[in-house]
Scaffold this active site. Structure first.
Site, PDB file in Angstrom:
ATOM      1  N   LYS A  32      -5.364   4.305  57.567  1.00 20.37           N
ATOM      2  CA  LYS A  32      -3.754   3.926  58.397  1.00 20.37           C
ATOM      3  C   LYS A  32      -3.055   4.653  58.795  1.00 20.37           C
ATOM      4  O   LYS A  32      -2.849   4.784  59.576  1.00 20.37           O
ATOM      5  CB  LYS A  32      -2.865   2.649  56.949  1.00 20.37           C
ATOM      6  CG  LYS A  32      -2.805   1.904  56.775  1.00 20.37           C
ATOM      7  CD  LYS A  32      -3.330   0.305  57.164  1.00 20.37           C
ATOM      8  CE  LYS A  32      -1.998   0.082  57.757  1.00 20.37           C
ATOM      9  NZ  LYS A  32      -1.981  -1.003  59.185  1.00 20.37           N
ATOM     10  N   GLY A  91      -2.659  -9.794  64.254  1.00 19.34           N
ATOM     11  CA  GLY A  91      -2.462 -10.376  63.209  1.00 19.34           C
ATOM     12  C   GLY A  91      -1.658 -11.143  62.127  1.00 19.34           C
ATOM     13  O   GLY A  91      -1.334 -10.975  61.569  1.00 19.34           O
ATOM     14  N   GLY A  92      -1.201 -12.020  63.124  1.00 23.18           N
ATOM     15  CA  GLY A  92       0.060 -12.753  62.858  1.00 23.18           C
ATOM     16  C   GLY A  92      -0.795 -14.068  62.584  1.00 23.18           C
ATOM     17  O   GLY A  92       0.487 -14.833  61.898  1.00 23.18           O
ATOM     18  N   TYR A 129      -8.413   2.876  52.532  1.00 23.06           N
ATOM     19  CA  TYR A 129      -7.478   2.138  53.195  1.00 23.06           C
ATOM     20  C   TYR A 129      -6.579   2.552  53.825  1.00 23.06           C
ATOM     21  O   TYR A 129      -6.074   2.789  54.777  1.00 23.06           O
ATOM     22  CB  TYR A 129      -7.166   1.322  52.189  1.00 23.06           C
ATOM     23  CG  TYR A 129      -6.226   0.551  52.198  1.00 23.06           C
ATOM     24  CD1 TYR A 129      -5.617  -0.589  54.084  1.00 23.06           C
ATOM     25  CD2 TYR A 129      -4.962   0.918  51.890  1.00 23.06           C
ATOM     26  CE1 TYR A 129      -4.584  -0.304  54.015  1.00 23.06           C
ATOM     27  CE2 TYR A 129      -3.263   0.112  52.583  1.00 23.06           C
ATOM     28  CZ  TYR A 129      -3.460  -1.034  53.027  1.00 23.06           C
ATOM     29  OH  TYR A 129      -2.520  -0.553  53.547  1.00 23.06           O
ATOM     30  N   LYS A 168      -8.512 -11.812  64.386  1.00 20.20           N
ATOM     31  CA  LYS A 168      -9.804 -12.333  63.812  1.00 20.20           C
ATOM     32  C   LYS A 168     -10.230 -13.657  63.411  1.00 20.20           C
ATOM     33  O   LYS A 168     -10.819 -13.274  63.121  1.00 20.20           O
ATOM     34  CB  LYS A 168      -9.906 -10.595  64.034  1.00 20.20           C
ATOM     35  CG  LYS A 168     -11.589 -10.348  63.923  1.00 20.20           C
ATOM     36  CD  LYS A 168     -12.165  -9.079  63.573  1.00 20.20           C
ATOM     37  CE  LYS A 168     -13.558  -8.932  63.037  1.00 20.20           C
ATOM     38  NZ  LYS A 168     -13.521  -7.489  62.832  1.00 20.20           N
ATOM     39  N   ILE A 181      -8.734  -6.761  67.259  1.00 20.60           N
ATOM     40  CA  ILE A 181      -7.817  -6.101  68.188  1.00 20.60           C
ATOM     41  C   ILE A 181      -9.077  -5.042  68.645  1.00 20.60           C
ATOM     42  O   ILE A 181      -8.888  -3.959  69.514  1.00 20.60           O
ATOM     43  CB  ILE A 181      -7.116  -5.627  67.456  1.00 20.60           C
ATOM     44  CG1 ILE A 181      -7.226  -4.661  66.270  1.00 20.60           C
ATOM     45  CG2 ILE A 181      -5.802  -6.378  67.057  1.00 20.60           C
ATOM     46  CD1 ILE A 181      -6.047  -4.160  65.290  1.00 20.60           C
ATOM     47  N   THR A 224      -7.104  -4.358  54.415  1.00 17.44           N
ATOM     48  CA  THR A 224      -5.445  -4.111  53.783  1.00 17.44           C
ATOM     49  C   THR A 224      -5.524  -4.074  52.377  1.00 17.44           C
ATOM     50  O   THR A 224      -4.948  -3.516  51.793  1.00 17.44           O
ATOM     51  CB  THR A 224      -4.597  -5.125  53.822  1.00 17.44           C
ATOM     52  OG1 THR A 224      -4.685  -5.995  53.010  1.00 17.44           O
ATOM     53  CG2 THR A 224      -3.874  -5.186  55.511  1.00 17.44           C
ATOM     54  N   THR A 250       1.970   1.394  56.438  1.00 20.54           N
ATOM     55  CA  THR A 250       2.594   1.140  54.526  1.00 20.54           C
ATOM     56  C   THR A 250       2.796   2.786  53.627  1.00 20.54           C
ATOM     57  O   THR A 250       2.933   3.671  54.160  1.00 20.54           O
ATOM     58  CB  THR A 250       1.324   1.164  54.057  1.00 20.54           C
ATOM     59  OG1 THR A 250       0.798   1.252  52.271  1.00 20.54           O
ATOM     60  CG2 THR A 250      -0.085   1.878  54.337  1.00 20.54           C
ATOM     61  N   ASP A 251       3.503   2.486  52.829  1.00 22.78           N
ATOM     62  CA  ASP A 251       3.713   3.091  51.815  1.00 22.78           C
ATOM     63  C   ASP A 251       2.594   4.650  51.209  1.00 22.78           C
ATOM     64  O   ASP A 251       2.967   5.696  50.717  1.00 22.78           O
ATOM     65  CB  ASP A 251       4.643   3.438  50.496  1.00 22.78           C
ATOM     66  CG  ASP A 251       4.632   2.000  49.359  1.00 22.78           C
ATOM     67  OD1 ASP A 251       2.921   1.562  50.147  1.00 22.78           O
ATOM     68  OD2 ASP A 251       5.213   1.835  48.497  1.00 22.78           O
ATOM     69  N   GLU A 252       1.658   3.646  51.051  1.00 21.24           N
ATOM     70  CA  GLU A 252       0.051   4.257  50.435  1.00 21.24           C
ATOM     71  C   GLU A 252      -0.455   5.892  51.196  1.00 21.24           C
ATOM     72  O   GLU A 252      -1.139   6.579  50.585  1.00 21.24           O
ATOM     73  CB  GLU A 252      -0.841   3.169  50.719  1.00 21.24           C
ATOM     74  CG  GLU A 252      -1.141   2.057  49.831  1.00 21.24           C
ATOM     75  CD  GLU A 252      -1.663   1.389  49.115  1.00 21.24           C
ATOM     76  OE1 GLU A 252      -2.703   1.883  49.851  1.00 21.24           O
ATOM     77  OE2 GLU A 252      -1.544   0.316  48.694  1.00 21.24           O
TER      78      GLU A 252
HETATM   79  O1  DAU Z   1       1.759  -0.141  49.128  1.00 19.38           O
HETATM   80  C1  DAU Z   1       1.886  -0.713  49.782  1.00 19.38           C
HETATM   81  C2  DAU Z   1       0.343  -1.487  50.008  1.00 19.38           C
HETATM   82  O2  DAU Z   1       0.379  -2.517  48.696  1.00 19.38           O
HETATM   83  C3  DAU Z   1       0.012  -2.487  50.607  1.00 19.38           C
HETATM   84  O3  DAU Z   1       0.013  -1.115  51.826  1.00 19.38           O
HETATM   85  C4  DAU Z   1      -1.695  -2.365  50.338  1.00 19.38           C
HETATM   86  O4  DAU Z   1      -2.217  -3.573  51.699  1.00 19.38           O
HETATM   87  C5  DAU Z   1      -1.225  -3.583  49.273  1.00 19.38           C
HETATM   88  O5  DAU Z   1      -2.659  -4.005  49.029  1.00 19.38           O
HETATM   89  C6  DAU Z   1      -0.666  -2.766  48.875  1.00 19.38           C
HETATM   90  O6  DAU Z   1      -1.513  -1.699  48.059  1.00 19.38           O
HETATM   91  P1  DAU Z   1      -1.598  -1.882  45.920  1.00 19.38           P
HETATM   92  O7  DAU Z   1      -2.836  -1.560  45.867  1.00 19.38           O
HETATM   93  O8  DAU Z   1      -1.051  -1.040  45.496  1.00 19.38           O
HETATM   94  O9  DAU Z   1      -1.640  -3.494  45.770  1.00 19.38           O
HETATM   95  P2  DAU Z   1      -2.697  -4.117  44.544  1.00 19.38           P
HETATM   96  O10 DAU Z   1      -2.419  -5.618  44.950  1.00 19.38           O
HETATM   97  O11 DAU Z   1      -3.787  -4.164  44.563  1.00 19.38           O
HETATM   98  O12 DAU Z   1      -1.816  -3.549  43.363  1.00 19.38           O
HETATM   99  C7  DAU Z   1      -1.059  -3.352  42.837  1.00 19.38           C
HETATM  100  C8  DAU Z   1      -0.724  -3.062  41.292  1.00 19.38           C
HETATM  101  O13 DAU Z   1      -1.500  -3.810  40.842  1.00 19.38           O
HETATM  102  C9  DAU Z   1      -1.684  -1.909  41.551  1.00 19.38           C
HETATM  103  O14 DAU Z   1      -1.697  -0.689  40.359  1.00 19.38           O
HETATM  104  C10 DAU Z   1      -3.576  -2.290  41.099  1.00 19.38           C
HETATM  105  C11 DAU Z   1      -2.635  -3.491  39.791  1.00 19.38           C
HETATM  106  N1  DAU Z   1      -3.785  -3.962  39.752  1.00 19.38           N
HETATM  107  C12 DAU Z   1      -3.950  -4.937  41.006  1.00 19.38           C
HETATM  108  C13 DAU Z   1      -5.412  -5.977  40.918  1.00 19.38           C
HETATM  109  C14 DAU Z   1      -5.215  -6.485  42.158  1.00 19.38           C
HETATM  110  C15 DAU Z   1      -4.253  -4.302  38.931  1.00 19.38           C
HETATM  111  O15 DAU Z   1      -4.189  -3.370  37.718  1.00 19.38           O
HETATM  112  N2  DAU Z   1      -5.378  -5.083  38.910  1.00 19.38           N
HETATM  113  C16 DAU Z   1      -5.648  -5.928  39.635  1.00 19.38           C
HETATM  114  O16 DAU Z   1      -7.386  -7.045  39.279  1.00 19.38           O
END
Ligand code: DAU
Length: 357
Positions: A168, A10-11, A164, A37, A67, A90, A140-142
């Site tokens: 993980k 995934g580099g 997801y 990939k 992988i 992710t 991830t923290d998730e």
């Molecule tokens: O915490 C680590 C994780 O962070 C990684 O493991 C994940 O791969 C990565 O996708 C990320 O997860 P989140 O779901 O927290 O990230 P995301 O950028 O999708 O969303 C951040 C926050 O923003 C979340 O509370 C959802 C919100 N959001 C996101 C999107 C894309 C919105 O309100 N509107 C949006 O359109």
């Protein structure tokens, strides 16, 4: 050529390519093989800086492959001293639309890499090589699930809540099982929400920045009061390199962010820097099972001696300025597959949206 040889799976992705750029810069004795990939999120342009530099270029090899494919993975693992696995599906929203690829890559792919390490361990025991590769799984923290109060520590129970996050969690549990059962040298990192240059514009920050540059609406899920702890990508890559060198075998390490805040505050900060109005923000239907908050303790990693370098105020400014200056990077990736994903994810939501307060 002597020195260490790292296989970075995934580099060509966001955090993986940052790790490759900094590793080749930081250590002139290290060689890197990237296995990627080149899905929608893998991008050769993320390695252009290295490929344009004669010294670093000769220490980088890029292999396009999956992988999960043992025939590709085995010989690459056979050549390396360490495997750092960034390769993953992710994006939480995509895992809700269709989890299939998440299980294949985030579980099946980890399994194929671990099996390759196990084969190398047998070669080590036959004295066909000096040592078995260390395996670092980027997690991830998730995996901790939503944390209403306090901070997750590494020995907390894993309670993933999206396909997801569950995939993980399965990947890292499998890695630990290979450490316990087969004695492999495994370390796991659990990173916080990462942001910075070269992030594919599906995640909150690059999506909202690139939409705002074009005066397109910003789809904020639910009340926008979900909390995340933001980690600048250079710090994340640096912490992974640190754990690779100093982490105790069989251990997990949290890599917290430098700034816990509500999504609304992030959106306010980026609109202010771009000089765009809050009226661009639309309140849309929430993500199902949306985790309210992530927060981790970084005590274990701090105890090893690692420290953040980039505060949020600097990191967000650098990130926004990078997207403003690098339209030639993000305009091509906001096309084709991105358009079909964007309409699947947002068309109905935006049609039913309201002005965000
Ligand atoms: O915490 C680590 C994780 O962070 C990684 O493991 C994940 O791969 C990565 O996708 C990320 O997860 P989140 O779901 O927290 O990230 P995301 O950028 O999708 O969303 C951040 C926050 O923003 C979340 O509370 C959802 C919100 N959001 C996101 C999107 C894309 C919105 O309100 N509107 C949006 O359109």
């Amino acid at each position: 050529m002597s020195g260490r040889h790292i296989l970075v799976t995934g580099g060509a992705g966001f955090i993986g390519s940052c790790f490759v750029r900094r590793t080749l810069r930081a250590d002139s004795n290290t060689r890197v093989t990237v296995l990627d990939k080149m899905t929608y999120a893998g991008n050769r342009a993320n390695l252009r800086e290295v490929e344009a530099d004669p010294d670093r270029r000769q220490r980088l090899r890029v292999v396009v492959g999956d992988i999960t494919d043992s025939a590709i993975v085995r010989p690459l693992v056979a050549e390396c001293d360490a495997v750092v696995n960034f390769a993953a599906e992710t994006h939480v929203d995509r895992s809700i639309l269709d989890p299939t690829a998440f299980l294949a890559t985030n579980v099946g792919g980890v399994h194929a890499l671990l099996e390759a390490c196990r084969a190398e361990q047998e070669r080590t025991s036959r004295r066909e090589r000096r040592a078995t590769p260390r395996f670092l799984q980027v997690s991830t923290d998730e995996v901790y699930g939503s944390v209403e109060s306090g901070q997750s520590v590494e020995d907390d129970r894993l309670r993933p809540r999206s396909p997801y996050a569950a995939a993980k969690a399965a990947g890292e549990l499998l890695a630990f099982s290979y450490a316990i059962t087969f004695g492999l040298d495994v370390v796991v990192t659990r990173g916080a929400n990462t942001y910075g240059p070269y992030q594919y514009p599906e995640k909150l920050i690059p999506l909202f920045v690139t939409n705002a540059i074009d005066d397109q609406v910003l789809p904020l899920y639910g009340d926008g009061m979900q909390r995340r702890d933001w980690l600048y990508v250079d710090d994340h890559a640096d912490a992974i390199a640190f754990v690779l060198d100093h982490g105790a075998s069989g251990s997990a390490y949290n890599i917290p962010g430098a700034h816990e805040t509500a999504n609304r505050e992030v959106v306010t900060a980026l609109l202010r820097r771009l000089g765009k109005p809050w009226t661009l923000v639309r309140s849309v239907a929430d993500r199902p099972g949306h985790d309210r908050r992530y927060a981790m303790s970084g005590e274990r990693l701090r105890g090893l001696g690692w420290r953040h370098r980039v505060p949020f105020a600097d990191g967000i400014a650098r990130t926004i300025d990078w997207y403003v200056a690098n339209e030639q990077w993000w305009r091509p990736v906001r096309s084709g597959e991105w358009n079909s994903y964007y309409s699947r994810q947002y068309a109905d939501r935006l049609a039913a949206s309201s002005a965000a307060e």
